[in-house]
Design a protein around this motif. Structure first.
Motif, short mmCIF file in Angstrom:
data_model
loop_
_atom_site.label_atom_id
_atom_site.label_comp_id
_atom_site.label_asym_id
_atom_site.label_seq_id
_atom_site.Cartn_x
_atom_site.Cartn_y
_atom_site.Cartn_z
N GLY A 326 0.31 -1.44 -0.07
CA GLY A 326 0.21 -0.03 0.21
C GLY A 326 1.57 1.23 0.37
N PHE A 327 1.57 1.11 0.42
CA PHE A 327 2.78 2.19 0.61
C PHE A 327 4.54 2.22 -0.88
CE2 PHE A 327 1.29 1.57 4.18
CZ PHE A 327 1.53 3.16 4.98
N PRO A 328 4.27 2.68 -1.58
CA PRO A 328 4.84 2.29 -3.70
C PRO A 328 6.01 2.36 -2.86
CG PRO A 328 4.19 4.79 -2.93
CD PRO A 328 3.34 3.89 -1.87
N ASP A 329 6.42 3.25 -2.50
CA ASP A 329 8.20 3.36 -2.06
C ASP A 329 9.43 3.15 -0.93
OD1 ASP A 329 8.54 5.57 -4.18
OD2 ASP A 329 6.96 6.45 -2.05
N GLU A 330 8.41 1.15 -0.87
CA GLU A 330 9.58 0.24 0.14
C GLU A 330 10.23 1.18 1.86
OE1 GLU A 330 12.07 -1.59 -2.63
OE2 GLU A 330 10.31 -2.74 -3.10
N ASN A 331 9.57 2.07 2.55
CA ASN A 331 9.23 2.62 3.06
C ASN A 331 10.38 1.55 4.37
OD1 ASN A 331 7.18 3.60 2.00
ND2 ASN A 331 5.86 4.25 4.59
N ASN A 332 10.08 0.30 4.56
CA ASN A 332 11.33 -0.11 5.93
C ASN A 332 12.66 -0.05 5.06
OD1 ASN A 332 10.15 -1.76 3.46
ND2 ASN A 332 9.63 -3.73 5.02
N LEU A 333 13.27 -0.37 3.49
CA LEU A 333 14.07 -0.24 2.71
C LEU A 333 14.54 0.85 3.31
CD1 LEU A 333 16.96 -2.11 1.08
CD2 LEU A 333 14.71 -1.97 -0.66
N ARG A 334 14.09 1.44 2.70
CA ARG A 334 14.56 2.94 2.55
C ARG A 334 14.64 3.48 3.49
NH1 ARG A 334 13.77 5.81 -2.55
NH2 ARG A 334 12.07 4.70 -3.46
N LEU A 335 14.21 3.33 4.95
CA LEU A 335 14.97 3.40 6.64
C LEU A 335 16.12 3.16 6.45
CD1 LEU A 335 14.23 4.18 9.24
CD2 LEU A 335 13.14 2.23 9.44
N PHE A 336 15.93 1.69 6.62
CA PHE A 336 17.03 0.54 6.60
C PHE A 336 18.40 1.25 5.97
CE2 PHE A 336 13.63 -3.50 7.20
CZ PHE A 336 13.91 -2.75 8.53
N ASN A 337 18.62 1.64 4.84
CA ASN A 337 19.64 1.54 4.26
C ASN A 337 20.19 3.58 4.43
OD1 ASN A 337 19.91 0.10 2.28
ND2 ASN A 337 18.31 0.94 1.09
N ASP A 338 19.07 4.07 5.29
CA ASP A 338 19.23 5.66 5.46
C ASP A 338 20.50 5.15 6.58
OD1 ASP A 338 18.99 8.53 4.45
OD2 ASP A 338 18.40 8.55 6.40
N LEU A 339 19.76 4.60 7.72
CA LEU A 339 21.03 4.27 8.52
C LEU A 339 21.55 3.60 8.56
CD1 LEU A 339 17.13 2.81 11.27
CD2 LEU A 339 18.46 5.28 11.41
N LEU A 340 21.82 2.79 7.51
CA LEU A 340 23.45 2.14 7.21
C LEU A 340 24.54 3.38 6.97
CD1 LEU A 340 22.43 -1.13 5.87
CD2 LEU A 340 23.80 -1.04 7.97
N TYR A 341 23.79 4.35 5.79
CA TYR A 341 25.05 5.40 5.24
C TYR A 341 24.92 6.09 6.69
CZ TYR A 341 24.31 3.13 1.23
OH TYR A 341 24.51 2.17 -0.32
N ASN A 342 24.46 6.15 7.42
CA ASN A 342 24.33 7.23 8.27
C ASN A 342 25.08 6.76 9.41
OD1 ASN A 342 23.53 10.01 7.18
ND2 ASN A 342 20.88 8.85 8.34
N ALA A 343 25.84 5.92 9.48
CA ALA A 343 26.26 4.98 10.76
C ALA A 343 27.66 5.55 10.69
CB ALA A 343 26.13 3.13 10.46
N VAL A 344 28.40 5.44 12.14
CA VAL A 344 29.69 6.05 12.26
C VAL A 344 30.38 4.80 12.89
CG1 VAL A 344 31.08 7.17 13.45
CG2 VAL A 344 28.68 8.16 12.68
N HIS A 345 29.87 4.32 13.75
CA HIS A 345 30.97 3.49 15.25
C HIS A 345 30.73 1.71 14.75
CE1 HIS A 345 32.44 7.02 16.50
NE2 HIS A 345 31.49 7.33 16.78
N ARG A 346 29.20 1.65 14.74
CA ARG A 346 29.04 0.13 14.63
C ARG A 346 27.52 0.20 13.82
NH1 ARG A 346 26.23 -2.64 19.58
NH2 ARG A 346 25.13 -0.61 20.46
N VAL A 347 27.73 -1.54 13.84
CA VAL A 347 26.00 -1.98 13.12
C VAL A 347 26.17 -2.85 13.36
CG1 VAL A 347 24.10 -1.94 11.12
CG2 VAL A 347 25.74 0.06 10.91
N VAL A 348 24.49 -3.59 14.29
CA VAL A 348 24.36 -4.91 13.84
C VAL A 348 22.95 -5.38 13.60
CG1 VAL A 348 23.96 -6.59 16.38
CG2 VAL A 348 25.97 -4.79 16.75
#
Length: 497
Positions: A326-348
């Motif tokens: 119902g949302f055309p822009d894959e909201n969760n995928l865009r959120l995950f990608n944005d957070l990953l590109y903004n990470a500075v020290h660690r990602v789990v």
């Protein structure tokens, strides 16, 4: 040919019929070249085209059945009405500086979510993790027994049993009998496959619980949409004051699977319970699903107030992010990608299923390449064989990029779904890290900005890591050739979305 001709010689067919078959076959192949790539990822389009060109008798009917990830027009229209109403109701709620002292990068992430249809971010939320399987069911029984006005329950999978889900159904029945409005939604396909489904339906019909199957499979109805579009959300809201969401389904820890009982396999889950403005967001997500199934607009009766509460200060900053067809822009995928590109020290990343598209794969490996410590925690053995092998096909590239992979030991399935970014940001919810969760499933995710909640999640993570086994690049390269072959074959299925 578009259909098999075994059992007789093609020479026995009239010449005019052979020409018709050839013209149709060539025409279909030419047509799909201009149809399938439309509004699809190139990899997805190529996978479908290859399948149709090489095995048309199987791939073409399959494409017609599941080749689009869109809901029916009726459902799209209803979801659009809901999305527009939400944005209009919250358009005045600017992201004020006192809410976003967290920095410009997260300000951008929050704005991205808002523009894609998510809720405003609010402080004043009080959250607590439930890390033991039994804890979620005990919380549900206690919360439902305390309900005075209404109970809203939505799960992908449900199954009755004496010790886990059964007491929750008992509590819902008690609540309904004393005059509390109890609304229950469950995914039709997800639940109908569970042993005892007909018995559960009889129980619900005999009760005062208002219940509906979500996205019911009714192939003979004119209201047709792709059969494997599913509602994967897990939400419980009581009186608009308390809520639960996360990874748990309303079913016992072996998921009513005899093979799981025999092998001792259990699903390991992680949930969050909440009070504060986040409850309103989860309640609206439930109300939108209820409206889509029933055309009954219960949001107007919930007393929902999206105005900022001056008394709601402190606690966790939380944003509710719904996603799905119902949302055309894959909201969760865009959120995950944005957070990953903004990470500075660690990602789990903790997920039962990691089958990324190129954008997510680049975001994960890109973080590792720029020096971010990236840890991936997955099950040693997934519960779905094709997904298990498709997931494994990405391990070598991830390990080469510097991602640390730890595998939770079989036979258990680590079903918890969360991601930690640095020391103050996390996401948790129903979404896996695969194309099904990005494109086909209705999901709900919480973006949480709170160092205390990240610390609480780190404590759960430490328990997982204590029993998990690290995977090295040298070990992985020594896996048997047959495993490598299966991994690569199953990876091809990731594009057929």
């Amino acid at each position: 040919m578009l259909w098999p001709l075994s059992g007789f010689s093609i020479d026995t067919l009239p010449e005019w019929l052979i020409w018709i078959v050839l013209v149709v076959e060539v025409g279909v192949r030419i047509a799909v070249l201009g149809i399938i790539p439309g509004n699809r990822r190139p990899a997805t389009a190529m996978a479908w085209l290859l399948a149709i060109f090489f095995i048309p008798a199987i791939a073409l009917p399959l494409f017609l059945l599941i080749g689009t990830n869109k809901l029916s027009r009726r459902r799209q229209d209803r979801q659009r009405v809901i999305n527009e109403a939400l944005l209009k109701a919250t358009s005045h709620m600017d992201l004020t500086d006192h809410l976003l002292a967290c920095g410009e990068q997260l300000r951008g992430t929050i704005t991205l979510n808002r523009n894609l249809g998510a809720f405003p971010i609010h402080e004043g939320n009080h959250l607590r993790l439930l890390g033991e399987y039994e804890d979620a069911f005990e919380w549900m029984v206690e919360a439902i027994d305390s309900a005075q006005e209404y109970v809203h329950v939505l799960f992908y999978i449900m199954g009755d049993d004496p010790h886990y889900a059964g007491p929750v159904f008992d509590a819902m029945e008690r609540a309904a009998d004393r005059g509390v409005t109890v609304r229950l939604l469950y995914d039709h396909m997800g639940t109908m496959r569970v042993k005892g489904y007909r018995r559960l339906r009889r129980r619900l019909k005999a009760s005062r619980i208002q219940h509906h199957a979500v996205l019911p499979v009714r192939p003979l109805k004119r209201r047709f949409s792709r059969l494997d579009l599913r509602n994967h959300r897990k939400i419980v809201v009581v009186d608009g004051e308390r809520a639960l969401t996360g990874s748990t389904n309303l079913i016992e820890p072996h998921y009513h699977r005899p093979s799981a009982v025999r092998s001792g396999r259990r699903w390991v889950e992680l949930n969050v319970v909440a009070s504060g403005p986040v409850v309103t967001g989860l309640d609206i997500v439930f109300a939108s699903d209820w409206y889509t199934e029933t055309e009954e607009n219960i949001a107007e009766r919930l007393g929902i107030d999206l105005q900022e509460d001056e008394d709601a200060r402190g606690g966790s900053l939380v944003q509710v992010v719904p996603s799905g067809p119902g949302f055309p822009d894959e909201n969760n995928l865009r959120l995950f990608n944005d957070l990953l590109y903004n990470a500075v020290h660690r990602v789990v990343i903790c997920t039962p299923y990691l089958v990324p598209d190129d954008s997510l794969l680049y975001a994960v490996t890109g973080a590792a390449h720029r020096g971010v410590e990236v840890t991936l925690l997955v099950s040693e053995r997934a519960d779905q064989a094709v997904v298990h092998h498709a997931q494994q096909s990405y391990y070598e590239g991830l390990l080469e990029a510097g991602v640390r992979i730890h595998r939770y030991p079989a036979p258990d399935v680590l079903h918890a779904k969360f991601m930690l970014i640095d020391q103050d940001t996390m996401v948790i919810g129903s979404s896996n890290m695969d194309m099904r969760s990005f494109s086909l499933n209705l999901e709900v995710t919480l973006l949480i900005i709170d160092a205390a909640m990240v610390e609480q999640t780190d404590a759960v993570l430490a328990q997982y890591m204590e029993v998990s086994r690290p995977l090295t690049l040298e070990q992985w390269r020594q896996r048997p050739l047959r495993v490598r072959y299966l991994d690569n074959v199953c990876r091809l299925t990731a594009g057929l979305q």
